[in-house]
Structure formats: structure tokens, C-alpha cells
Design a protein around this motif. Structure first.
Motif, PDB file in Angstrom:
ATOM      1  N   ARG A  22     -39.990 -32.379  43.097  1.00 13.90           N
ATOM      2  CA  ARG A  22     -39.747 -33.252  44.247  1.00 13.90           C
ATOM      3  C   ARG A  22     -39.822 -34.725  43.850  1.00 13.90           C
ATOM      4  N   ARG A  23     -40.780 -35.062  43.005  1.00 15.97           N
ATOM      5  CA  ARG A  23     -40.899 -36.454  42.537  1.00 15.97           C
ATOM      6  C   ARG A  23     -39.666 -36.855  41.726  1.00 15.97           C
ATOM      7  N   ILE A  24     -39.164 -35.937  40.898  1.00 18.45           N
ATOM      8  CA  ILE A  24     -37.975 -36.222  40.084  1.00 18.45           C
ATOM      9  C   ILE A  24     -36.773 -36.473  40.999  1.00 18.45           C
ATOM     10  N   ILE A  25     -36.554 -35.584  41.953  1.00 18.66           N
ATOM     11  CA  ILE A  25     -35.419 -35.738  42.868  1.00 18.66           C
ATOM     12  C   ILE A  25     -35.528 -37.048  43.635  1.00 18.66           C
ATOM     13  N   ASN A  26     -36.694 -37.345  44.149  1.00 19.30           N
ATOM     14  CA  ASN A  26     -36.883 -38.583  44.907  1.00 19.30           C
ATOM     15  C   ASN A  26     -36.667 -39.811  44.031  1.00 19.30           C
ATOM     16  N   ALA A  27     -37.143 -39.773  42.794  1.00 22.54           N
ATOM     17  CA  ALA A  27     -37.012 -40.924  41.895  1.00 22.54           C
ATOM     18  C   ALA A  27     -35.562 -41.184  41.507  1.00 22.54           C
ATOM     19  N   LEU A  28     -34.756 -40.140  41.396  1.00 22.85           N
ATOM     20  CA  LEU A  28     -33.394 -40.310  40.904  1.00 22.85           C
ATOM     21  C   LEU A  28     -32.375 -40.608  41.996  1.00 22.85           C
ATOM     22  N   PRO A  38     -32.370 -44.233  29.149  1.00 17.56           N
ATOM     23  CA  PRO A  38     -32.624 -44.071  30.586  1.00 17.56           C
ATOM     24  C   PRO A  38     -33.489 -42.862  30.929  1.00 17.56           C
ATOM     25  N   TYR A  39     -33.275 -41.730  30.272  1.00 17.94           N
ATOM     26  CA  TYR A  39     -34.077 -40.547  30.593  1.00 17.94           C
ATOM     27  C   TYR A  39     -35.536 -40.752  30.191  1.00 17.94           C
ATOM     28  N   ARG A  40     -35.743 -41.380  29.049  1.00 25.03           N
ATOM     29  CA  ARG A  40     -37.118 -41.671  28.629  1.00 25.03           C
ATOM     30  C   ARG A  40     -37.773 -42.631  29.617  1.00 25.03           C
ATOM     31  N   ASP A  41     -37.024 -43.636  30.072  1.00 27.76           N
ATOM     32  CA  ASP A  41     -37.575 -44.610  31.016  1.00 27.76           C
ATOM     33  C   ASP A  41     -37.961 -43.949  32.340  1.00 27.76           C
ATOM     34  N   VAL A  42     -37.103 -43.069  32.848  1.00 30.31           N
ATOM     35  CA  VAL A  42     -37.418 -42.351  34.094  1.00 30.31           C
ATOM     36  C   VAL A  42     -38.634 -41.464  33.873  1.00 30.31           C
ATOM     37  N   ALA A  43     -38.637 -40.738  32.762  1.00 25.43           N
ATOM     38  CA  ALA A  43     -39.749 -39.831  32.471  1.00 25.43           C
ATOM     39  C   ALA A  43     -41.074 -40.589  32.399  1.00 25.43           C
ATOM     40  N   GLU A  44     -41.072 -41.728  31.734  1.00 24.24           N
ATOM     41  CA  GLU A  44     -42.304 -42.519  31.636  1.00 24.24           C
ATOM     42  C   GLU A  44     -42.787 -42.941  33.017  1.00 24.24           C
ATOM     43  N   GLY A  47     -44.582 -40.175  34.438  1.00 22.93           N
ATOM     44  CA  GLY A  47     -45.745 -39.710  33.688  1.00 22.93           C
ATOM     45  C   GLY A  47     -45.512 -38.409  32.938  1.00 22.93           C
ATOM     46  N   ILE A  48     -44.253 -38.150  32.540  1.00 21.97           N
ATOM     47  CA  ILE A  48     -43.929 -36.936  31.783  1.00 21.97           C
ATOM     48  C   ILE A  48     -43.092 -37.329  30.569  1.00 21.97           C
ATOM     49  N   GLY A  49     -42.811 -36.363  29.724  1.00 21.00           N
ATOM     50  CA  GLY A  49     -41.978 -36.610  28.556  1.00 21.00           C
ATOM     51  C   GLY A  49     -40.501 -36.467  28.885  1.00 21.00           C
ATOM     52  N   GLU A  50     -39.684 -37.094  28.056  1.00 19.91           N
ATOM     53  CA  GLU A  50     -38.233 -37.038  28.244  1.00 19.91           C
ATOM     54  C   GLU A  50     -37.704 -35.604  28.183  1.00 19.91           C
ATOM     55  N   ALA A  51     -38.216 -34.803  27.252  1.00 12.93           N
ATOM     56  CA  ALA A  51     -37.757 -33.416  27.116  1.00 12.93           C
ATOM     57  C   ALA A  51     -38.056 -32.614  28.380  1.00 12.93           C
ATOM     58  N   GLU A  52     -39.221 -32.837  28.986  1.00  9.60           N
ATOM     59  CA  GLU A  52     -39.553 -32.112  30.217  1.00  9.60           C
ATOM     60  C   GLU A  52     -38.631 -32.534  31.360  1.00  9.60           C
ATOM     61  N   LEU A  53     -38.344 -33.830  31.463  1.00  3.60           N
ATOM     62  CA  LEU A  53     -37.424 -34.302  32.504  1.00  3.60           C
ATOM     63  C   LEU A  53     -36.058 -33.640  32.340  1.00  3.60           C
ATOM     64  N   LEU A  54     -35.524 -33.640  31.128  1.00  6.68           N
ATOM     65  CA  LEU A  54     -34.217 -33.048  30.880  1.00  6.68           C
ATOM     66  C   LEU A  54     -34.227 -31.548  31.176  1.00  6.68           C
ATOM     67  N   ALA A  55     -35.278 -30.850  30.800  1.00  9.74           N
ATOM     68  CA  ALA A  55     -35.370 -29.408  31.057  1.00  9.74           C
ATOM     69  C   ALA A  55     -35.430 -29.129  32.554  1.00  9.74           C
ATOM     70  N   ARG A  56     -36.178 -29.942  33.280  1.00 13.08           N
ATOM     71  CA  ARG A  56     -36.276 -29.738  34.734  1.00 13.08           C
ATOM     72  C   ARG A  56     -34.953 -30.061  35.427  1.00 13.08           C
ATOM     73  N   LEU A  57     -34.276 -31.109  35.004  1.00 10.10           N
ATOM     74  CA  LEU A  57     -32.966 -31.413  35.584  1.00 10.10           C
ATOM     75  C   LEU A  57     -31.998 -30.258  35.339  1.00 10.10           C
ATOM     76  N   GLN A  58     -32.005 -29.703  34.136  1.00 10.35           N
ATOM     77  CA  GLN A  58     -31.117 -28.584  33.835  1.00 10.35           C
ATOM     78  C   GLN A  58     -31.462 -27.371  34.700  1.00 10.35           C
ATOM     79  N   ARG A  59     -32.758 -27.094  34.885  1.00  7.75           N
ATOM     80  CA  ARG A  59     -33.162 -25.967  35.725  1.00  7.75           C
ATOM     81  C   ARG A  59     -32.741 -26.188  37.168  1.00  7.75           C
ATOM     82  N   LEU A  60     -32.862 -27.416  37.669  1.00  4.07           N
ATOM     83  CA  LEU A  60     -32.441 -27.721  39.037  1.00  4.07           C
ATOM     84  C   LEU A  60     -30.930 -27.529  39.201  1.00  4.07           C
TER      85      LEU A  60
END
Length: 163
Positions: A22-28, A38-44, A47-60
């Protein structure tokens, strides 16, 4: 294969979202950083890593929670053109025609509808004249007439949903 958005699939039932999803969706929804990372900046910022952000976006995307993640362009300002188009596809040819239509790189989205015009898709070309060319090529490939619905007026709605 049935017509569906290329970026993801429509889920049978809603996928569960955790607090971070939910935080990812709201932030983007409010913008995306125009930086070299950009992905690293959003992830930071989350408070998560870039790889986790990318994995969660792909799962969504894979679960259909998001059907698209990418920029929205005003293609006319870039010299191109968008057109909404439709086909009346015989049911026994639907999968075949879906594959033919989706093979065109100018097809941005493709959706099945319960209507006489049962396949709707968006065409995007680099030039206004390119639309007529791709319509002719789709008609030739499918043997079906393409019904084009050019945009008459554009509306901008800045709608943000809290996930």
C-alpha cells in the motif's frame, strides 16, 4: 490466449495487499523521480532496498493489482497519435485474432468486451499518418475491419487512490 492488458493479468479475486504494498502504490501515484537511480531513490524513501521494490512491483503486475506501471505521454505533443480501435471478432477466431493484433508493436492495450465489437485496443504511432497504415495492416492480417475512434477532446483527471 485471450485479450488482456499486456503488462499484467486481471485477477480472479483481489490479491491481498500488505502495508508495504500500500505504501508503494501510494508513493508512486504522485510522481516518479527523474534521476539516474529512480527505483533506488523511491526504495530509499520507503526504507527498503531497490531489489525488493522491483520484486514487489512485478508481483503487483503479475497478480493484476496493477495493470500498468509506466509513464503517460501526451503523444500529440511528441508528433504522434493515439486512437481507440475495435474489432468484431468471431468467437471461434478470438484467440487467433488476439495473437495477430498483439503482434503489432503499435498496439498499446487490448481488452475483450461483451459487445458486438468485442475486442478493443489502443493504437499509438509516432506520426498521425501512421495510424492509417497500422489499421490497414491489422485489417490485412485479420481479414476484419478495424473501427477507429479518434479522440475529439482530451480530459485530464488527477485522480489518486489511497491503497
Amino acid at each position: 490466449m485471450s485479450a488482456a492488458p499486456r503488462e499484467g493479468t486481471r485477477p480472479e479475486k483481489a490479491a491481498p495487499l500488505d502495508t508495504l504494498d500500500r505504501r508503494i502504490i501510494n508513493a508512486l501515484q504522485g510522481g516518479f523521480p527523474l534521476t539516474e537511480t529512480p527505483y533506488r531513490d523511491v526504495a530509499e524513501g520507503l526504507g527498503i532496498g531497490e531489489a525488493e521494490l522491483l520484486a514487489r512491483l512485478q508481483r503487483l503486475l503479475d497478480t493484476g493489482v496493477l495493470t500498468r506501471f509506466g509513464p503517460m505521454f501526451q503523444i500529440e505533443r511528441l508528433g504522434g497519435r493515439f486512437v481507440l480501435a475495435a474489432l468484431a471478432v468471431p468467437e471461434d477466431r478470438f484467440d487467433e485474432v488476439t495473437a495477430l493484433v498483439n503482434a503489432f508493436p503499435e498496439v498499446a492495450h487490448n481488452y475483450r468486451r461483451t459487445h458486438r465489437l468485442n475486442m478493443w485496443f489502443v493504437l499509438a504511432t509516432e506520426t498521425p499518418e501512421g495510424i492509417d497504415d497500422v489499421i490497414r495492416r491489422i485489417e490485412s492480417a485479420t481479414g476484419l475491419p478495424v473501427f477507429a475512434f479518434p479522440k475529439r477532446r482530451e480530459f485530464f483527471v488527477d485522480m489518486r487512490l489511497q491503497a
